[in-house]
Motif scaffolding. Sequence first.
Motif, mmCIF file in Angstrom:
data_model
loop_
_atom_site.group_PDB
_atom_site.id
_atom_site.type_symbol
_atom_site.label_atom_id
_atom_site.label_comp_id
_atom_site.label_asym_id
_atom_site.label_seq_id
_atom_site.Cartn_x
_atom_site.Cartn_y
_atom_site.Cartn_z
ATOM 1 N N HIS A 1 -2.887 1.897 0.533
ATOM 2 C CA HIS A 1 -3.157 0.828 1.502
ATOM 3 C C HIS A 1 -2.346 1.047 2.768
ATOM 4 C CE1 HIS A 1 -2.347 -3.112 3.348
ATOM 5 N NE2 HIS A 1 -3.565 -3.456 2.931
ATOM 6 N N HIS A 2 -1.066 1.390 2.594
ATOM 7 C CA HIS A 2 -0.189 1.596 3.745
ATOM 8 C C HIS A 2 -0.625 2.822 4.556
ATOM 9 C CE1 HIS A 2 3.519 1.722 6.093
ATOM 10 N NE2 HIS A 2 3.574 3.021 5.827
ATOM 11 N N SER A 3 -0.864 3.928 3.864
ATOM 12 C CA SER A 3 -1.194 5.177 4.561
ATOM 13 C C SER A 3 -2.563 5.124 5.226
ATOM 14 C CB SER A 3 -1.142 6.347 3.574
ATOM 15 O OG SER A 3 0.164 6.493 3.050
ATOM 16 N N ASP B 1 -6.249 -3.755 5.078
ATOM 17 C CA ASP B 1 -6.251 -5.127 5.586
ATOM 18 C C ASP B 1 -5.207 -5.986 4.861
ATOM 19 O OD1 ASP B 1 -7.845 -7.170 7.227
ATOM 20 O OD2 ASP B 1 -7.812 -8.076 5.234
ATOM 21 N N LEU B 2 -4.779 -7.078 5.519
ATOM 22 C CA LEU B 2 -3.782 -7.974 4.932
ATOM 23 C C LEU B 2 -4.238 -8.556 3.599
ATOM 24 C CD1 LEU B 2 -1.117 -9.585 5.232
ATOM 25 C CD2 LEU B 2 -2.446 -11.334 6.459
ATOM 26 N N ASN C 1 0.825 3.116 -6.427
ATOM 27 C CA ASN C 1 0.166 4.112 -5.595
ATOM 28 C C ASN C 1 -0.973 3.496 -4.793
ATOM 29 O OD1 ASN C 1 1.342 6.952 -6.575
ATOM 30 N ND2 ASN C 1 1.213 5.531 -8.289
ATOM 31 N N GLY D 1 -4.013 2.259 6.225
ATOM 32 C CA GLY D 1 -4.068 1.163 7.170
ATOM 33 C C GLY D 1 -4.962 0.036 6.689
ATOM 34 N N CYS E 1 -4.627 -4.778 -4.349
ATOM 35 C CA CYS E 1 -4.270 -3.398 -4.699
ATOM 36 C C CYS E 1 -3.556 -3.372 -6.046
ATOM 37 C CB CYS E 1 -3.331 -2.787 -3.659
ATOM 38 S SG CYS E 1 -3.929 -2.801 -1.964
ATOM 39 N N LEU F 1 -0.801 0.571 -3.412
ATOM 40 C CA LEU F 1 -0.142 0.036 -2.218
ATOM 41 C C LEU F 1 0.224 1.148 -1.238
ATOM 42 C CD1 LEU F 1 2.304 -2.806 -3.341
ATOM 43 C CD2 LEU F 1 0.249 -2.984 -1.932
ATOM 44 N N LYS F 2 0.669 2.284 -1.763
ATOM 45 C CA LYS F 2 0.956 3.422 -0.891
ATOM 46 C C LYS F 2 -0.304 3.847 -0.143
ATOM 47 C CE LYS F 2 3.967 6.247 -0.858
ATOM 48 N NZ LYS F 2 4.969 6.571 0.195
#
Length: 329
Positions: free
Chosen positions: A100-102, A106-107, A95, A104, A111, A97-98
């Motif tokens: 992080h994705h939602s 950083d590279l 979650n 936006g 997480c 990572l989810k």
Amino acid sequence: MGGVQIREIAIYHPANEVGNDYYIQYFAEKGTDVTSLVNGLGRNKRFVIDNPEENTFTMAFEASKAVLEKAGLQAPDVDLIIFTSQTPEYLLPSNALKLHHSLGGDLNTACFDINANCAGMLVAIEQASRYMSSNPRIERALVVGADYLSVHTPDEPVYHSNVGEAAVAVILEPAEDSRGFIDSVYQTDTSVIDNSKFPAYGLSNLYREEFTAKDAQLQFEPFDDSVCAASAIDSIRALLNRNEVDKDEIAAFMFSQFTPGNIKRVSEGLELDPDKVVYIGDRFGYTLSTSPLLALHEAIQAGKVQRGDYLVLWTVGAGWQNVSLLMQY
């Protein structure tokens, strides 16, 4: 050098507000009277999810957006995301990572998820603080907790009639003028390790023909949770003594909101000023992993906690595990 402190905190809860009368009627139709239960646990109302568009992850996302906005930050400003829940929406991917994705992220943002049941947010804040103290590359962390338990407990009176749904997000960062996170004490007694199980028969049995989805719901065997109070008193005394902080120097105590009876036992055992002990379980229900942080948010909003004040947070994870934190806000 200062410590790692809470820079900002934000909460999210569903709009649907439910009072005790609903649960009393709901369980009466199943042949169970929960009147004394909800009254004894100090409930009045709670906020619960009532639509398929909301879940643990969506609440966590809303709380995360809110805390970033309050702090004046963007997701790429965060070097670490830790998510904690005992009812995660996903096991794959994490979650965190989810989020992080939602959001936006950083590279290079680290997480991961953790699960320490109702002790989740205290453990996550403690772990993030210690990690940041030893890794100067992690300058800012987003710690998020959320639980959506009511969907998994429709036939379980103790949980279903008392829990509320909520998410809490905090931003942690170093502060030169504060001790921030100071110390923690854990006390673990696994004598009731199987009293709360979810899924009831484990993940590996979900698809066997002899089990249905209903069998996966949370399984609870009542036990005397008042034993946790003695452990809390002992651990908080140790926490204060070894850090040479007197209880009268603490601005606010944020305890597990599972029952006001335990809050009273711990407060009386430590001879605390009742005005410093925050109780919000009557308005939010028991929000599981987030309950001490929800109380902290309330104390800050009410002006009971100012920047630089000492705080004590304590809660209990199923199984059970007492966790106490000493912080300077």
